[in-house]
Design an enzyme around this catalytic site. Structure first.
Site, PDB file in Angstrom:
ATOM      1  NE  ARG A 126     -12.666 -12.715 -22.409  1.00  0.00           N
ATOM      2  CZ  ARG A 126     -13.396 -12.514 -23.500  1.00  0.00           C
ATOM      3  NH1 ARG A 126     -12.848 -11.993 -24.577  1.00  0.00           N
ATOM      4  NH2 ARG A 126     -14.667 -12.854 -23.510  1.00  0.00           N
ATOM      5  CE  LYS A 148       0.708  -9.657  -3.202  1.00  0.00           C
ATOM      6  NZ  LYS A 148       0.906  -9.614  -1.737  1.00  0.00           N
ATOM      7  CD  GLU A 190       5.572  -0.829   3.170  1.00  0.00           C
ATOM      8  OE1 GLU A 190       6.156  -1.932   3.126  1.00  0.00           O
ATOM      9  OE2 GLU A 190       4.375  -0.713   3.526  1.00  0.00           O
ATOM     10  CE  LYS A 232       6.600  -6.179  -4.523  1.00  0.00           C
ATOM     11  NZ  LYS A 232       5.481  -5.370  -4.107  1.00  0.00           N
ATOM     12  CD  GLU A 242       1.635 -12.888  -0.271  1.00  0.00           C
ATOM     13  OE1 GLU A 242       1.636 -11.837  -0.921  1.00  0.00           O
ATOM     14  OE2 GLU A 242       1.152 -13.005   0.861  1.00  0.00           O
ATOM     15  NE  ARG A 246       4.271 -10.289  -4.263  1.00  0.00           N
ATOM     16  CZ  ARG A 246       3.857  -9.761  -5.400  1.00  0.00           C
ATOM     17  NH1 ARG A 246       3.787 -10.506  -6.478  1.00  0.00           N
ATOM     18  NH2 ARG A 246       3.503  -8.492  -5.478  1.00  0.00           N
ATOM     19  CG  ASN A 250       2.526  -9.827   3.601  1.00  0.00           C
ATOM     20  OD1 ASN A 250       2.335  -8.834   2.900  1.00  0.00           O
ATOM     21  ND2 ASN A 250       2.145 -11.036   3.218  1.00  0.00           N
ATOM     22  CG  HIS A 253       2.491  -5.309   5.989  1.00  0.00           C
ATOM     23  ND1 HIS A 253       3.848  -5.080   6.059  1.00  0.00           N
ATOM     24  CD2 HIS A 253       2.026  -4.502   4.998  1.00  0.00           C
ATOM     25  CE1 HIS A 253       4.188  -4.185   5.140  1.00  0.00           C
ATOM     26  NE2 HIS A 253       3.099  -3.820   4.484  1.00  0.00           N
ATOM     27  CG  HIS A 257      -2.887  -5.163   7.591  1.00  0.00           C
ATOM     28  ND1 HIS A 257      -2.507  -6.269   6.868  1.00  0.00           N
ATOM     29  CD2 HIS A 257      -2.652  -4.106   6.780  1.00  0.00           C
ATOM     30  CE1 HIS A 257      -2.061  -5.899   5.681  1.00  0.00           C
ATOM     31  NE2 HIS A 257      -2.125  -4.586   5.612  1.00  0.00           N
ATOM     32  CG  HIS A 270      -0.006   0.734   4.610  1.00  0.00           C
ATOM     33  ND1 HIS A 270      -0.623  -0.353   5.195  1.00  0.00           N
ATOM     34  CD2 HIS A 270       1.043   0.231   3.898  1.00  0.00           C
ATOM     35  CE1 HIS A 270       0.016  -1.458   4.855  1.00  0.00           C
ATOM     36  NE2 HIS A 270       1.032  -1.123   4.071  1.00  0.00           N
TER      37      HIS A 270
HETATM   38  P1  NAD Z   1      -1.514   7.310  -2.369  1.00  0.00           P
HETATM   39  O1  NAD Z   1      -1.480   6.820  -3.744  1.00  0.00           O
HETATM   40  O2  NAD Z   1      -2.847   7.596  -1.765  1.00  0.00           O
HETATM   41  O3  NAD Z   1      -0.601   8.602  -2.269  1.00  0.00           O
HETATM   42  C1  NAD Z   1      -0.535   9.286  -1.038  1.00  0.00           C
HETATM   43  C2  NAD Z   1      -0.899  10.775  -1.211  1.00  0.00           C
HETATM   44  O4  NAD Z   1       0.200  11.429  -1.830  1.00  0.00           O
HETATM   45  C3  NAD Z   1      -2.098  11.036  -2.095  1.00  0.00           C
HETATM   46  O5  NAD Z   1      -2.800  12.120  -1.566  1.00  0.00           O
HETATM   47  C4  NAD Z   1      -1.481  11.429  -3.431  1.00  0.00           C
HETATM   48  O6  NAD Z   1      -2.314  12.275  -4.179  1.00  0.00           O
HETATM   49  C5  NAD Z   1      -0.258  12.149  -2.978  1.00  0.00           C
HETATM   50  N1  NAD Z   1       0.869  12.122  -3.903  1.00  0.00           N
HETATM   51  C6  NAD Z   1       1.340  11.063  -4.593  1.00  0.00           C
HETATM   52  N2  NAD Z   1       2.463  11.387  -5.224  1.00  0.00           N
HETATM   53  C7  NAD Z   1       2.690  12.690  -4.961  1.00  0.00           C
HETATM   54  C8  NAD Z   1       3.730  13.599  -5.318  1.00  0.00           C
HETATM   55  N3  NAD Z   1       4.779  13.210  -6.027  1.00  0.00           N
HETATM   56  N4  NAD Z   1       3.628  14.867  -4.887  1.00  0.00           N
HETATM   57  C9  NAD Z   1       2.578  15.264  -4.109  1.00  0.00           C
HETATM   58  N5  NAD Z   1       1.604  14.451  -3.697  1.00  0.00           N
HETATM   59  C10 NAD Z   1       1.662  13.176  -4.128  1.00  0.00           C
HETATM   60  O7  NAD Z   1      -0.792   6.301  -1.339  1.00  0.00           O
HETATM   61  P2  NAD Z   1       0.522   5.416  -1.361  1.00  0.00           P
HETATM   62  O8  NAD Z   1       1.051   5.494   0.007  1.00  0.00           O
HETATM   63  O9  NAD Z   1       1.402   5.719  -2.498  1.00  0.00           O
HETATM   64  O10 NAD Z   1      -0.075   3.966  -1.625  1.00  0.00           O
HETATM   65  C11 NAD Z   1      -0.974   3.365  -0.732  1.00  0.00           C
HETATM   66  C12 NAD Z   1      -1.790   2.364  -1.497  1.00  0.00           C
HETATM   67  O11 NAD Z   1      -0.911   1.388  -2.058  1.00  0.00           O
HETATM   68  C13 NAD Z   1      -2.786   1.602  -0.639  1.00  0.00           C
HETATM   69  O12 NAD Z   1      -4.006   1.545  -1.307  1.00  0.00           O
HETATM   70  C14 NAD Z   1      -2.164   0.219  -0.518  1.00  0.00           C
HETATM   71  O13 NAD Z   1      -3.143  -0.788  -0.363  1.00  0.00           O
HETATM   72  C15 NAD Z   1      -1.440   0.090  -1.825  1.00  0.00           C
HETATM   73  N6  NAD Z   1      -0.315  -0.844  -1.818  1.00  0.00           N
HETATM   74  C16 NAD Z   1      -0.246  -1.753  -2.823  1.00  0.00           C
HETATM   75  C17 NAD Z   1       0.802  -2.635  -2.877  1.00  0.00           C
HETATM   76  C18 NAD Z   1       0.908  -3.600  -4.033  1.00  0.00           C
HETATM   77  O14 NAD Z   1       1.779  -4.471  -4.009  1.00  0.00           O
HETATM   78  N7  NAD Z   1       0.079  -3.463  -5.037  1.00  0.00           N
HETATM   79  C19 NAD Z   1       1.811  -2.604  -1.902  1.00  0.00           C
HETATM   80  C20 NAD Z   1       1.717  -1.655  -0.894  1.00  0.00           C
HETATM   81  C21 NAD Z   1       0.649  -0.764  -0.859  1.00  0.00           C
HETATM   82  N1  GLY Z   2       3.462  -5.466  -0.946  1.00  0.00           N
HETATM   83  C1  GLY Z   2       3.552  -6.881  -0.810  1.00  0.00           C
HETATM   84  C2  GLY Z   2       3.670  -7.598  -2.096  1.00  0.00           C
HETATM   85  O1  GLY Z   2       3.778  -7.003  -3.145  1.00  0.00           O
HETATM   86  O2  GLY Z   2       3.654  -8.794  -2.079  1.00  0.00           O
END
Ligand code: NAD
Ligand code: GLY
Length: 371
Positions: A126, A148, A190, A232, A242, A246, A250, A253, A257, A270
């Site tokens: 939990r 999130k 971003e 943020k 949101e 918040r 987007n 986006h 998307h 992305h």
């Molecule tokens: P990711 O975590 O897949 O990282 C991208 C690539 O870089 C991967 O292959 C990873 O292994 C590699 N990598 C990471 N750090 C590294 C480093 N320091 N050195 C070498 N390689 C490295 O992708 P991302 O772009 O960080 O995140 C995308 C994800 O985040 C998506 O799933 C998206 O939905 C999510 N997201 C979430 C939020 C939120 O608010 N929670 C906001 C935006 C995006």
């Molecule tokens: N990445 C959008 C949010 O955190 O709301």
């Protein structure tokens, strides 16, 4: 490997959420700094990371935290890991290694690891504490802050999840030194988003500093991460779930998307799709008479200066956009809501975009390919 990042003094921000408030520590060389991890001393720990990040950064973190191999779980890098099957495997691992409820799960990696670990932490017994150690620029400026968490479903991205705030965010700019250049640029989309939606001075700073940011000059990287996290943190403190403001995060986006869906998540990262979406959002704001034409051009130019795409995928039609956008999470009461710019540095959410303006925008961008 990107240029090495030199060390400069760390900074700290706070996400103000009452009893769930937490610090964001931003620095260069933080992972190897014992002081940065002080809250975690004497807590039962587990760490989740991926096989790419582990190769570069796990050793120094393991040394700082003095954790045993069974306390670390290394999952395959990539979006496919953000799934319910992996959630179950992580829960099995926590149970089998007898992780207590007062333990802390540390997420070392990009947004995939942060979202997965955060969701596992949200539902294990939990809810347990977790710490974000973001290693991509996207994760440092966006996904690690705000709580999130979640995973993907066969029917769509991020459809299963929970709001669960971390206890601490440790953003070490030195980790960006090993990030593939394309991933770094995707994170910059971003960063540009923050300047567009809330801070015209920061946008102008980005215009002046883009080459230094791409070269990972430590001071510049930390300035950018701090500015984005500060914006943020304020937005999340005001609207954690949101209900309103918040949604400004987007920006770009809705179009982005649609592009990702149309191209089967295979052609663009992305951030690259968001970059095109930011350009379209700025141009729609111009067509509505809100954004000055010169400022819409500044948006296009700063995106291009980061080496990011600004044009829609070849062959994608206005009908493709409208079909994909109809499934957007931002559809409310049958009306598509857009995040647009009233001016550079000020965004708003609106459901009142006249259809002729949207059609004009999509015709212009889908036919030209060079806008
Ligand atoms: P990711 O975590 O897949 O990282 C991208 C690539 O870089 C991967 O292959 C990873 O292994 C590699 N990598 C990471 N750090 C590294 C480093 N320091 N050195 C070498 N390689 C490295 O992708 P991302 O772009 O960080 O995140 C995308 C994800 O985040 C998506 O799933 C998206 O939905 C999510 N997201 C979430 C939020 C939120 O608010 N929670 C906001 C935006 C995006
Ligand atoms: N990445 C959008 C949010 O955190 O709301």
């Amino acid at each position: 490997m990107n240029a090495p990042v030199r060390r400069v003094p760390p900074r700290q921000l706070q996400v103000e959420l009452g009893a769930r408030s937490y610090p964001i520590r931003i620095g260069s060389g933080l992972l190897a700094d014992a002081g940065a991890w002080r809250e975690l001393r004497d807590r039962p720990l587990r760490m989740l990371t991926d096989d790419r990040v582990a190769g570069h950064w796990l050793k120094s973190v393991v040394q700082q935290l003095d954790i045993a191999p069974e306390q670390v779980r290394i999952v395959p890098a990539g979006e496919a890991t953000k799934c319910m099957t992996e959630v179950e495997s992580c829960l099995d691992w926590l149970l089998e290694t007898r992780m207590p409820r007062d333990g802390v799960l540390v997420a070392l990696g990009g947004g995939v690891i942060g979202d997965l670990a955060g969701f596992v932490a949200a539902i294990y017994q939990r809810g347990i504490d977790f710490v974000q150690v973001p290693t991509t620029l996207l994760a440092q400026v966006d996904s690690s802050v705000g709580g999130k968490t979640g995973v993907n479903h066969a029917l769509g991205k991020n459809l299963i999840g929970a709001f669960h705030q971390p206890r601490l965010v440790l953003a070490d700019s030195e980790t960006l030194g090993t990030l593939p250049a394309r991933e770094l640029r995707a994170g910059i989309a971003e960063v540009i988003k923050y300047g567009m939606l809330g801070d015209a001075d920061f946008f102008a700073w980005l215009e002046d500093n883009m080459p230094r940011l791409l070269a990972l000059e430590p001071q510049r990287v930390m300035d950018a991460v701090e500015r984005c996290c500060s914006m943020k943190a304020q937005i999340v403190a005001a609207d954690e779930r949101e209900g309103g403001r918040r949604a400004l995060l987007n920006l770009g986006h809705t179009f982005g998307h649609a592009i990702e869906t149309h191209t089967g998540y295979a052609q663009y990262l992305h951030g690259e799709a968001v970059a095109i979406g930011l350009h379209l959002a700025a141009d729609l704001s111009r067509l509505l008479g809100w954004l000055a034409p010169a400022d819409a051009e500044r948006v296009r130019a700063v995106i291009a200066s980061a080496g990011l795409p600004t044009t829609v995928p070849e062959g994608m039609t206005p009908a493709d956009f409208t079909r994909h956008m109809a499934h957007d999470k931002k559809v409310a009461a049958g009306k598509l809501r857009f995040v647009l710019l009233r001016r550079l540095g000020e965004a708003l959410v609106t459901a009142d975009v006249p259809s002729d303006k949207l059609e004009a925008l999509l015709e212009r961008h889908c036919s030209a390919g060079t806008v």
